[in-house]
Design a protein around this motif. Structure first.
Motif, PDB file in Angstrom:
ATOM      1  N   ALA A  78      -5.773   1.789  -2.914  1.00 33.92           N
ATOM      2  CA  ALA A  78      -6.626   0.972  -2.044  1.00 33.92           C
ATOM      3  C   ALA A  78      -7.173  -0.234  -2.794  1.00 33.92           C
ATOM      4  O   ALA A  78      -7.324  -1.319  -2.230  1.00 33.92           O
ATOM      5  CB  ALA A  78      -7.779   1.823  -1.504  1.00 33.92           C
ATOM      6  N   VAL A  87      -6.592   1.764   5.096  1.00 33.83           N
ATOM      7  CA  VAL A  87      -6.841   2.711   4.007  1.00 33.83           C
ATOM      8  C   VAL A  87      -7.287   4.061   4.556  1.00 33.83           C
ATOM      9  O   VAL A  87      -6.788   5.121   4.142  1.00 33.83           O
ATOM     10  CB  VAL A  87      -7.905   2.144   3.035  1.00 33.83           C
ATOM     11  CG1 VAL A  87      -8.364   3.219   2.052  1.00 33.83           C
ATOM     12  CG2 VAL A  87      -7.342   0.950   2.270  1.00 33.83           C
ATOM     13  N   LEU A 121       0.837  -1.206   0.000  1.00 32.75           N
ATOM     14  CA  LEU A 121       0.000   0.000   0.000  1.00 32.75           C
ATOM     15  C   LEU A 121       0.871   1.256   0.000  1.00 32.75           C
ATOM     16  O   LEU A 121       0.559   2.242  -0.681  1.00 32.75           O
ATOM     17  CB  LEU A 121      -0.918  -0.020   1.226  1.00 32.75           C
ATOM     18  CG  LEU A 121      -1.848   1.187   1.415  1.00 32.75           C
ATOM     19  CD1 LEU A 121      -2.849   1.279   0.273  1.00 32.75           C
ATOM     20  CD2 LEU A 121      -2.580   1.089   2.759  1.00 32.75           C
TER      21      LEU A 121
END
Length: 429
Positions: A61, A264, A55
């Motif tokens: 995401a 996220v 990430l």
């Protein structure tokens, strides 16, 4: 006469090697739980760091959710095989070879990552290989619990295992977040390899009762026979099928949303660093500790026909998160609310998971426990894979409306609670 004498000798040998299960913390159960603590710590710091590293370098995401979902596929494929292996081979040997293989795999990853710039494919392959091993490992561990302690201690035993796993995971996430933010990925890889190596040594000293099964015939014939036997058994036990459905639905919704949403939202919506993800997820694992303690204290008082109550509560705990985003609260307030609400949601879901696992273990015969547990393990991971894919895309497309995802998930969890109440209302165990 000779065959009867042989059978008597085998039974005597099995009784001699069978551990004392009159007390919960017998030697073999203690070694199993201790090994789990170290193994889960090593697994957690690695499984936590690698997806977050992905990430971090990609900023996507959707890719994060896609990889988290896809890397569960090997676990799904290997879980049924792991169940068969757990029933047909000595469980402590299975655990040893898998822990040793994981150690070698991590060392191989360290070497390979130094010779190529294609980091993302290596991360995906590493996570898939790690999950494949876990797919075989988990049925061996879960099926060992039911033969190392008496049936009336299963809820307490599973609560203890869950408590130890949660504490280990909590520490692993917090330490991984701090190490990753300050030193990068390399020290996490080294620490993880050391943990699995220690666990492999501990596996050598565990003795799990073993009942030899007929291994004659081809592999295809054995696999077909084991699968048909397990399916036939579960069809005759509606309570097991209903339990699996409940765990599947919770894994696809609440658990998947928290696993994808929290990292996220912290990094991309709140603009905080990876160390805050580690702190948050480490604190969230206290939910597993809290749920394990409550379940252990309640023991058999936690009836199956009442587990719809903690399920309903877990959905309600998502509403404050949605309100915090909807009312545009200060970022640190949102961070605190999201962390606390996730702790409470995970605590209630943990209570449900422990009670259902204990129910299934008590309803399943020893020679089938590995295969049945493998299905119980596999289907929630399938639900996680599907849920993580869906929530990854949802958080990508509704980046400015995260509260919508929270409210919708809370509503779906409420429907799951209603289904659970109707399905288990006649049970008194």
């Amino acid at each position: 006469m000779e065959q009867a004498a042989t059978r008597t000798s085998l039974m005597t040998q099995e009784l001699r090697t069978k551990p004392s299960v009159n007390k919960l913390w017998n030697k073999d159960f203690s070694l199993l739980v201790g090994g789990q603590f170290i193994s889960i710590f090593g697994n957690m710091i690695l499984s936590f760091a690698l997806p977050l590293y992905l990430l971090y370098i990609s900023g996507s995401a959707a890719l994060f959710g896609l990889v988290m979902g896809l890397t569960n596929i090997p676990l799904l494929l290997m879980s049924p095989i792991g169940g068969m292996i757990a029933d047909r081979f000595r469980k402590q040997r299975v655990m040893f070879w898998l822990d040793a293989s994981t150690t070698v795999l991590i060392i191989g990853y360290i070497i390979a990552s130094g010779f190529t710039a294609a980091i993302i494919p290596i991360i995906i392959v590493k996570l898939m290989a790690l999950n494949a091993i876990q797919g075989v490992y988990m049925p061996a561990v879960s099926s060992s619990v039911s033969v190392l302690v008496n049936e009336d201690r299963l809820v307490s035993a599973n609560s203890a295992v869950n408590l130890v796993n949660s504490l280990s995971g909590m520490g692993g996430m917090a330490i991984a977040g701090a190490l990753f933010a300050r030193f990068g990925l390399f020290p996490i890889l080294i620490a993880s390899a050391v943990c699995f190596g220690i666990t492999a040594i501990m596996d050598l000293f565990i003795r799990v009762p073993f009942k030899q099964q007929d291994n004659s015939g081809s592999i295809a014939k054995i696999v077909k026979g084991d699968l048909s036997q397990s399916i036939k058994f579960m069809k005759g036990k509606p309570i097991i099928l209903k339990s699996i459905v409940v765990t599947f639905m919770l894994a696809a919704t609440l658990a998947s949303m928290i696993m994808i949403g929290v990292p996220v939202l912290i990094t991309q919506h709140l603009g905080m660093g990876m160390e805050f993800v580690g702190i948050s997820q480490g604190i969230m694992l206290t939910g597993g500790v809290l749920g394990g303690i409550i379940t252990g204290v309640l023991g058999s008082k936690l009836k199956t026909n009442k587990i719809y109550i903690p399920i309903m509560m877990s959905g309600l705990f998502l509403i404050p998160i949605g309100l915090a985003f909807l009312l545009d609260a200060p970022y640190f307030v949102i961070y605190v609310v999201m962390t606390i609400a996730s702790v409470l949601a995970l605590a209630t879901v943990t209570m449900v998971s422990i009670r259902i696992l204990s129910l299934i273990q008590g309803e399943t015969s020893t020679e089938l426990i590995g295969k049945v547990i493998s299905v119980v393990v596999m289907l929630p991971f399938l639900a996680n894979a599907l849920g993580q894919l869906a929530y990854g895309m949802a958080f990508e497309r509704l980046a400015t409306l995260p509260y919508v995802i929270m409210f919708v998930t809370a509503g779906v969890v409420a429907l799951i609670a209603i289904f659970t109440r109707r399905s288990f209302k006649s049970l008194r165990i």
